[in-house]
Design a protein around this motif. Structure first.
Motif, mmCIF file in Angstrom:
data_model
loop_
_atom_site.group_PDB
_atom_site.id
_atom_site.type_symbol
_atom_site.label_atom_id
_atom_site.label_comp_id
_atom_site.label_asym_id
_atom_site.label_seq_id
_atom_site.Cartn_x
_atom_site.Cartn_y
_atom_site.Cartn_z
ATOM 1 N N ILE A 91 0.840 -1.205 0.000
ATOM 2 C CA ILE A 91 0.000 0.000 0.000
ATOM 3 C C ILE A 91 0.875 1.255 0.000
ATOM 4 O O ILE A 91 0.596 2.234 -0.711
ATOM 5 C CB ILE A 91 -0.953 -0.010 1.210
ATOM 6 N N ALA A 92 1.966 1.230 0.790
ATOM 7 C CA ALA A 92 2.864 2.384 0.855
ATOM 8 C C ALA A 92 3.481 2.684 -0.508
ATOM 9 O O ALA A 92 3.587 3.841 -0.927
ATOM 10 C CB ALA A 92 3.957 2.147 1.887
ATOM 11 N N GLY A 93 3.875 1.634 -1.225
ATOM 12 C CA GLY A 93 4.464 1.823 -2.547
ATOM 13 C C GLY A 93 3.474 2.335 -3.574
ATOM 14 O O GLY A 93 3.835 3.081 -4.482
ATOM 15 N N LEU A 94 2.209 1.942 -3.406
ATOM 16 C CA LEU A 94 1.174 2.363 -4.361
ATOM 17 C C LEU A 94 0.655 3.771 -4.090
ATOM 18 O O LEU A 94 0.102 4.410 -4.990
ATOM 19 C CB LEU A 94 -0.001 1.380 -4.325
ATOM 20 N N THR A 95 0.813 4.264 -2.865
ATOM 21 C CA THR A 95 0.195 5.544 -2.501
ATOM 22 C C THR A 95 1.205 6.664 -2.264
ATOM 23 O O THR A 95 0.796 7.803 -2.027
ATOM 24 C CB THR A 95 -0.665 5.387 -1.236
ATOM 25 N N ASP A 96 2.483 6.384 -2.313
ATOM 26 C CA ASP A 96 3.489 7.402 -2.013
ATOM 27 C C ASP A 96 3.389 8.566 -2.996
ATOM 28 O O ASP A 96 3.424 8.381 -4.215
ATOM 29 C CB ASP A 96 4.893 6.794 -2.077
ATOM 30 N N TRP A 97 3.269 9.783 -2.474
ATOM 31 C CA TRP A 97 3.065 10.960 -3.322
ATOM 32 C C TRP A 97 4.251 11.226 -4.231
ATOM 33 O O TRP A 97 4.101 11.764 -5.340
ATOM 34 C CB TRP A 97 2.790 12.184 -2.453
ATOM 35 N N LYS A 98 5.467 10.849 -3.780
ATOM 36 C CA LYS A 98 6.663 11.078 -4.605
ATOM 37 C C LYS A 98 6.585 10.278 -5.895
ATOM 38 O O LYS A 98 7.001 10.746 -6.962
ATOM 39 C CB LYS A 98 7.925 10.682 -3.826
ATOM 40 N N VAL A 99 6.059 9.050 -5.808
ATOM 41 C CA VAL A 99 5.930 8.208 -7.003
ATOM 42 C C VAL A 99 4.916 8.807 -7.966
ATOM 43 O O VAL A 99 5.157 8.903 -9.186
ATOM 44 C CB VAL A 99 5.523 6.776 -6.614
ATOM 45 N N TRP A 100 3.778 9.236 -7.434
ATOM 46 C CA TRP A 100 2.737 9.818 -8.292
ATOM 47 C C TRP A 100 3.239 11.069 -8.998
ATOM 48 O O TRP A 100 2.935 11.305 -10.181
ATOM 49 C CB TRP A 100 1.486 10.131 -7.469
ATOM 50 N N ALA A 101 4.011 11.899 -8.295
ATOM 51 C CA ALA A 101 4.559 13.103 -8.924
ATOM 52 C C ALA A 101 5.590 12.742 -9.991
ATOM 53 O O ALA A 101 5.632 13.341 -11.072
ATOM 54 C CB ALA A 101 5.189 14.009 -7.868
ATOM 55 N N ALA A 102 6.416 11.726 -9.692
ATOM 56 C CA ALA A 102 7.461 11.324 -10.638
ATOM 57 C C ALA A 102 6.885 10.727 -11.917
ATOM 58 O O ALA A 102 7.586 10.664 -12.938
ATOM 59 C CB ALA A 102 8.409 10.324 -9.972
ATOM 60 N N VAL A 103 5.640 10.270 -11.873
ATOM 61 C CA VAL A 103 5.001 9.732 -13.079
ATOM 62 C C VAL A 103 5.024 10.763 -14.207
ATOM 63 O O VAL A 103 5.260 10.423 -15.374
ATOM 64 C CB VAL A 103 3.550 9.292 -12.781
ATOM 65 N N PHE A 104 4.807 12.031 -13.877
ATOM 66 C CA PHE A 104 4.817 13.075 -14.905
ATOM 67 C C PHE A 104 6.190 13.192 -15.557
ATOM 68 O O PHE A 104 6.301 13.453 -16.753
ATOM 69 C CB PHE A 104 4.392 14.418 -14.298
ATOM 70 N N MET A 105 7.235 12.983 -14.758
ATOM 71 C CA MET A 105 8.587 13.012 -15.327
ATOM 72 C C MET A 105 8.846 11.765 -16.167
ATOM 73 O O MET A 105 9.501 11.823 -17.205
ATOM 74 C CB MET A 105 9.620 13.131 -14.205
ATOM 75 N N TYR A 106 8.322 10.637 -15.710
ATOM 76 C CA TYR A 106 8.501 9.393 -16.457
ATOM 77 C C TYR A 106 7.773 9.453 -17.800
ATOM 78 O O TYR A 106 8.240 8.906 -18.804
ATOM 79 C CB TYR A 106 7.985 8.213 -15.624
ATOM 80 N N TRP A 107 6.633 10.124 -17.830
ATOM 81 C CA TRP A 107 5.880 10.255 -19.079
ATOM 82 C C TRP A 107 6.693 10.981 -20.152
ATOM 83 O O TRP A 107 6.500 10.737 -21.345
ATOM 84 C CB TRP A 107 4.569 10.989 -18.836
ATOM 85 N N ALA A 108 7.580 11.880 -19.728
ATOM 86 C CA ALA A 108 8.419 12.586 -20.699
ATOM 87 C C ALA A 108 9.245 11.605 -21.514
ATOM 88 O O ALA A 108 9.608 11.889 -22.662
ATOM 89 C CB ALA A 108 9.344 13.579 -19.982
ATOM 90 N N THR A 109 9.537 10.451 -20.914
ATOM 91 C CA THR A 109 10.277 9.416 -21.649
ATOM 92 C C THR A 109 9.360 8.379 -22.260
ATOM 93 O O THR A 109 9.487 8.028 -23.431
ATOM 94 C CB THR A 109 11.281 8.712 -20.713
ATOM 95 N N SER A 110 8.399 7.869 -21.479
ATOM 96 C CA SER A 110 7.603 6.743 -21.971
ATOM 97 C C SER A 110 6.721 7.120 -23.152
ATOM 98 O O SER A 110 6.658 6.404 -24.156
ATOM 99 C CB SER A 110 6.754 6.157 -20.838
ATOM 100 N N ILE A 111 6.025 8.255 -23.051
ATOM 101 C CA ILE A 111 5.173 8.678 -24.168
ATOM 102 C C ILE A 111 6.031 8.963 -25.387
ATOM 103 O O ILE A 111 5.703 8.564 -26.510
ATOM 104 C CB ILE A 111 4.354 9.924 -23.776
ATOM 105 N N SER A 112 7.162 9.626 -25.158
ATOM 106 C CA SER A 112 8.036 9.984 -26.265
ATOM 107 C C SER A 112 8.658 8.757 -26.919
ATOM 108 O O SER A 112 8.633 8.607 -28.145
ATOM 109 C CB SER A 112 9.154 10.913 -25.766
ATOM 110 N N SER A 113 9.223 7.877 -26.090
ATOM 111 C CA SER A 113 9.956 6.746 -26.661
ATOM 112 C C SER A 113 9.040 5.767 -27.365
ATOM 113 O O SER A 113 9.348 5.303 -28.469
ATOM 114 C CB SER A 113 10.768 6.026 -25.570
ATOM 115 N N TYR A 114 7.884 5.448 -26.756
ATOM 116 C CA TYR A 114 7.011 4.462 -27.375
ATOM 117 C C TYR A 114 6.289 5.007 -28.596
ATOM 118 O O TYR A 114 5.968 4.257 -29.517
ATOM 119 C CB TYR A 114 6.016 3.916 -26.352
#
Length: 495
Positions: free
Chosen positions: A269-292
């Motif tokens: 639950i901690a890994g699924l709800t951590d706010w740092k992970v949710w915020a980092a998703v936007f940074m990850y999208w800069a790569t995943s949306i672009s690369s795929y």
């Protein structure tokens, strides 16, 4: 009773800090480097090669399209985009369950089973006869490959300290850049088998690459080490050295973290709800949306500049080689300066410059300039991913929360692959306004998010610096501090 059991486990499994320091002292700096080199040579090249194989198998649909897949399967309109998109649904949704299984079993066995499964699916792709068959096979491929990337990246974090892991992970991830190059080279050679055994060249791309992956899966279980605690290539003292130095890697010089915790509901639950992970998703999208989106489109973009299909495959090679070089340099300098967010911002900025230029160039005029900007855009895509992954990995503890949190980041990030697969529209060729514009917007969002995260975590670190040892010990015991993980007042976030 529960408290007694937890304390008993703590005492039985974890030596004292004094013992840990003695292990550090017992090895000279040269011997410590030698131990790490043993781990490097056993782990990093193997994981890098496996990721190269997985990304080639995942991305060869773009090469098959250029080699005639779309024509032979009578694909029309957005059918190709749909086939690409379906892969990401099971691929994204099954990443968290896969890493939970990884924590419950042996990584070497789990990864070998995944490789065998996706190799078999890739081989069967070579006999697909219509659009419906292509959709089904892409769904099965998403299921089979879902767990590999989060498993491999997490596995690196249980061997290296926070400012060592990125210098290793980048060589693992550089395989993505090389995959684009090798995929083009392999497709260039294999498609010349057109007509052999009555099969089109694009079918041989899937058949040969799939058979190789299946063959490889039979050897991985005995080659891939599971954890420092059980590594057969290290002595008992060397294993203790690796484990104990990781336990002291809190960022403050006090307290400890653990990689030996058992996965439980609380940490999931901690890994699924951590706010740092949710915020980092936007940074990850800069790569995943672009690369795929962009990776599947690069061969087609080059083809539309007036080159032949074979030359378009070859011209993708230098683009990915240059991207790999910049990715490695960015990651290693990040580890050297012990910073993550400045180097995420650098990669995103390079991407913003590249995609702005691709939007501004009047296609198909200036083909040389367009080709040059593909280098800039591709380098920007890949430069920011490894610092983003390590930023999240460095800031999650204990290991069960990190395993779930990293898989959750990759899961949510890869859902961006669904968007990326549908933003480069055939009817917009050769301008691709939607594709280039969408990626530019995501890059700008990632830039702002990164700045916000840096500010927020820097503020938390400053607050924890104000806490005295007496304040901490008054509130928490040793077991409590260990279970708090990254929420422990001893833990300092990587910026």
């Amino acid at each position: 009773m529960e408290a007694l059991e937890k304390n008993d486990l703590f005492e039985k499994e974890r030596p004292s800090i004094e013992q840990a320091e003695n292990y550090q002292v017992s090895f000279t700096p040269e011997e410590q480097k030698r131990i790490l080199r043993k781990v490097d040579w056993r782990l990093v090249p193997l994981l890098s090669f496996l990721y190269l194989v997985s990304f080639i198998d995942r991305g060869n649909l773009g090469n098959a399209k250029v080699a005639g897949l779309g024509k032979d399967l009578h694909l029309s309109g957005t059918q190709y985009n749909i086939a690409v998109t379906l892969f990401f649904i099971p691929y994204s949704l099954l990443e968290v369950p896969s890493n939970v299984i990884l924590k419950l079993t042996r990584p070497s066995i789990w990864i070998s089973l995944m490789m065998f499964s996706w190799g078999l699916v890739i081989t069967l792709t070579g006999i697909v006869q219509n659009f419906s068959g292509l959709l089904a096979i892409r769904i099965f491929l998403g299921v089979a490959e879902a767990g590999f990337f989060p498993a491999a990246t997490y596995l690196l974090t249980v061997w290296y300290t926070r400012y060592e892991v990125q210098s290793r992970m980048v060589f693992f991830y550089a395989a993505v850049s090389l995959a684009g190059a090798f995929s083009g080279l392999l497709a260039f050679g294999i498609q010349k088998m057109d007509g052999v055994a009555g099969l089109q060249g694009w079918r041989w791309i899937f058949i040969l690459e799939g058979i190789f992956t299946v063959f490889l899966s039979f050897f991985i279980w005995s080659l891939l080490p599971d954890s420092p605690n059980t590594a057969p290539f290290l002595t008992t003292e060397e294993r203790e050295f690796i484990v104990l130095r990781l336990e002291q890697d809190t960022g403050s010089g006090r307290g400890r973290v653990t990689n030996n915790d058992k996965v439980n509901k609380r940490q999931v639950i901690a890994g699924l709800t951590d706010w740092k992970v949710w915020a980092a998703v936007f940074m990850y999208w800069a790569t995943s949306i672009s690369s795929y989106g962009f990776t599947y489109t690069v061969p087609t973009v080059i083809l539309e500049l007036g080159y032949t299909a074979a030359d378009a495959q070859l011209l993708t090679v230098p683009i990915y080689v240059v991207a790999m070089i910049f990715t490695v340099i960015n990651a290693m300098v990040s580890d050297h300066y012990r910073q993550r967010t400045p180097f995420i911002l650098l990669g995103v900025s390079v991407g913003i410059a590249g995609f702005t230029a691709l939007l501004a160039i009047p296609h198909p005029q200036l083909p040389g300039l367009t080709y040059g900007m593909l280098f800039l855009a591709t380098s920007g895509i890949y430069m920011s991913l490894v610092p983003t992954l390590c930023f999240v990995a460095n800031n999650l503890a204990p290991s069960s929360k990190r395993a779930v949190g990293m898989a959750h980041l990759i899961c949510m990030g890869n859902l961006g692959g669904i968007a990326g697969s549908n933003i480069f529209l055939a009817q917009e060729a050769p301008h691709y306004w939607t594709g280039y514009g969408f990626i530019l917007g995501i890059d700008c969002m990632a830039f702002v998010t990164c700045l916000i995260l840096r500010y927020a975590l820097k503020r938390i670190n400053a607050q924890r610096d104000q806490m005295t040892e007496e304040d901490i010990r008054e509130k928490y015991g040793d077991v409590d501090l260990l279970e708090l993980g990254d929420r422990s007042p001893y833990f300092r976030y990587t910026l």
